[in-house]
Design an enzyme around this catalytic site. Sequence first.
Site, PDB file in Angstrom:
ATOM      1  N   LYS A 165       0.841  -1.192   0.000  1.00 55.97           N
ATOM      2  CA  LYS A 165       0.000   0.000   0.000  1.00 55.97           C
ATOM      3  C   LYS A 165       0.878   1.244   0.000  1.00 55.97           C
ATOM      4  CE  LYS A 165      -3.845   2.013   2.703  1.00 55.97           C
ATOM      5  NZ  LYS A 165      -4.731   1.773   3.877  1.00 55.97           N
TER       6      LYS A 165
ATOM      7  N   SER B  60      -9.343   1.622   2.950  1.00 61.49           N
ATOM      8  CA  SER B  60      -8.538   2.424   2.053  1.00 61.49           C
ATOM      9  C   SER B  60      -7.504   1.602   1.298  1.00 61.49           C
ATOM     10  CB  SER B  60      -7.830   3.527   2.867  1.00 61.49           C
ATOM     11  OG  SER B  60      -6.961   2.969   3.850  1.00 61.49           O
TER      12      SER B  60
ATOM     13  N   SER C 139      -9.716  -0.651   7.158  1.00 65.41           N
ATOM     14  CA  SER C 139      -9.141  -0.600   5.813  1.00 65.41           C
ATOM     15  C   SER C 139      -8.454  -1.882   5.383  1.00 65.41           C
ATOM     16  CB  SER C 139      -8.141   0.557   5.718  1.00 65.41           C
ATOM     17  OG  SER C 139      -8.784   1.791   5.902  1.00 65.41           O
TER      18      SER C 139
END
Length: 625
Positions: free
Chosen positions: A81, A155, A179
């Site tokens: 990420k 996210s 997330s």
Amino acid sequence: MNELMPLGDVSSLLQRYASGELTPGQMVEAVHAAIQDDAAHVWIHKLPLETLRRYASVVEARARTVGKPALPLYGIPFAIKDNIDLAGVPTTAGCPGFAYTPQRSATVVQRLIDAGAIPIGKTNLDQFATGLNGTRSPYGACCNTFNFDYISGGSSSGSAVALAKGWVCFSLGTDTAGSGRVPAAFNNLVGYKPTRGWLSTRGVVPACRSLDCVSIFALTADDAERVLEVTASFDAEDIYSRERQGRGPDSATRRFSEHRFRFGIPRKDQSQFFGNREYERLFNEAIVKLQGLGGKSVEIDFAPFLEAARLLYDGPWVAERYAAIQQFFDSRSEQIIAPVREIIGSAKRYSAADAYNGVYRLHGLKRQTDRIWTEVDCLLTPTAGTIYTIQAMQQDPIRLNANLGYYTNFMNLLDYSAVAVPAGFQGDGLPFGITLSAPAHHDEALLHLAGRLQQAYALPLGATGIPLREEVLPEHLLIRSSSETPRSDQQPGHVRVAVCGAHLSGLPLNGQLISRSGRLVLSTTTSPDYKLYALPGGPPYRPGLVRVERNEQGTAIEVEVWELPTQEFGSFVAGIPAPLGIGTITLGNGDIVQSFLCEGYAVADAEDISRFGGWRDYMQQLRNA
């Protein structure tokens, strides 16, 4: 699609390396080729092929020196990420103006590389990890693996989709409010949110620094635990790092895995599915499934959990998001996308007194919620109560995002660990997931229970059609090129069917195959005797495959051959609307299989799209138009 894709789980790829069938060098070549088609907006930064080759060469050389057993993740590709540092690669946190290039990798990333894993690239996310939906990014809304019209969850959106597509064997996300779990549920993955502090957050752009966790997306709970063993360590450079506790033969792992256990579920009047009856049905089925593993369900009062959850965004903790990027926000807030700017900007209305009062209230709520652990061993909830289209989310971004956090926002505030587990599919093929949670330091117990639950469901892995089994054979991981023939060892009690449109891997209706335990056997083309038409209507748009007359010029059309259990084939065919039906076609290698075909009358006024060679290229052309 490259013939080495999808890669499957960690054990399967290690098996292929051990057999000599594949090398890390060959793997990175295949992955690099596969990720160039990124219509779902998965990647922010893909490592150049020369960099990937260098990583593979180093890993292979180290294995010759120290032996493969010393590298538990030898040659295993993973995604990161893009709020987690990889040395020499920009970290954007989903905001180009914020980007910086770190000299060092984050602690967790370096430990993975030291264990032999190979980073493939940095993935898309809701900007500054603020969101649970995957649409809040200037790099594009990250699309759901099963249906591009739907959200991927956030996210950690790109990390989830990269894994679900079979491009990597695991991926790193972060999880402050859910997330690392919501994207797992929406993409048929395991999403493990560890006990706070078990995985170092040094080298991670903070969201709420006191709450943040690095999370792990995996195809199986066993893979998540394998990655945990490599990455979990005390880090003196992380002020929130802490030692692991509760390990060993006397831990709750044994109680969860081998004996009867009690699991809490929210009261019926406190459960929320936001009108999604299929998710409600699937959750009730999950309760029954867990009971079948020896669990006894106990209804609990979910109110204090919900009140704690509201503190995260409707209380002073939002000020911690502001503190994380205060200098950038105050000087360059115009570079932050609207929903994120609105959320973080709301922090300025809270005072220091509000923060202390919030802490006091949270401690009172934790005292209440902790009492349930005298009654139950773990908690079972949906991971999310529903799923939304990208269009709906963008039209109502704050309210719908809040709905997605109904079952997740309380977890880090109350210091619990959690594992999201795949738990079936809606009728339209979109996945559903549940979450198991327990107090801090009960992570291994949850992962073992999650593994048992995965075996009980026996669902395919990710969106690749790979079945979940005790042993996944290497040939199950191989999508063959058009020059090869399908495997002759068709499973007894199964039917093979070729698909040419929205049922192709990664397209909107592919979940209808996966939810019926479908297995991808072959990626190939028809013989050059067909035409493909775009039928009116949609979305999802429908293809019309028609065999040409002897005196007509046809072309070879892209198809995939899938294998379905015979008992599932009937329900699949029953859902095919006119003018489509099932007939037989000839593949490029001469084999005859059942397939979608279209009645001739329906294409009289339809667009002939044969020149594109297949549905994917046609849909890409539509997106680019």
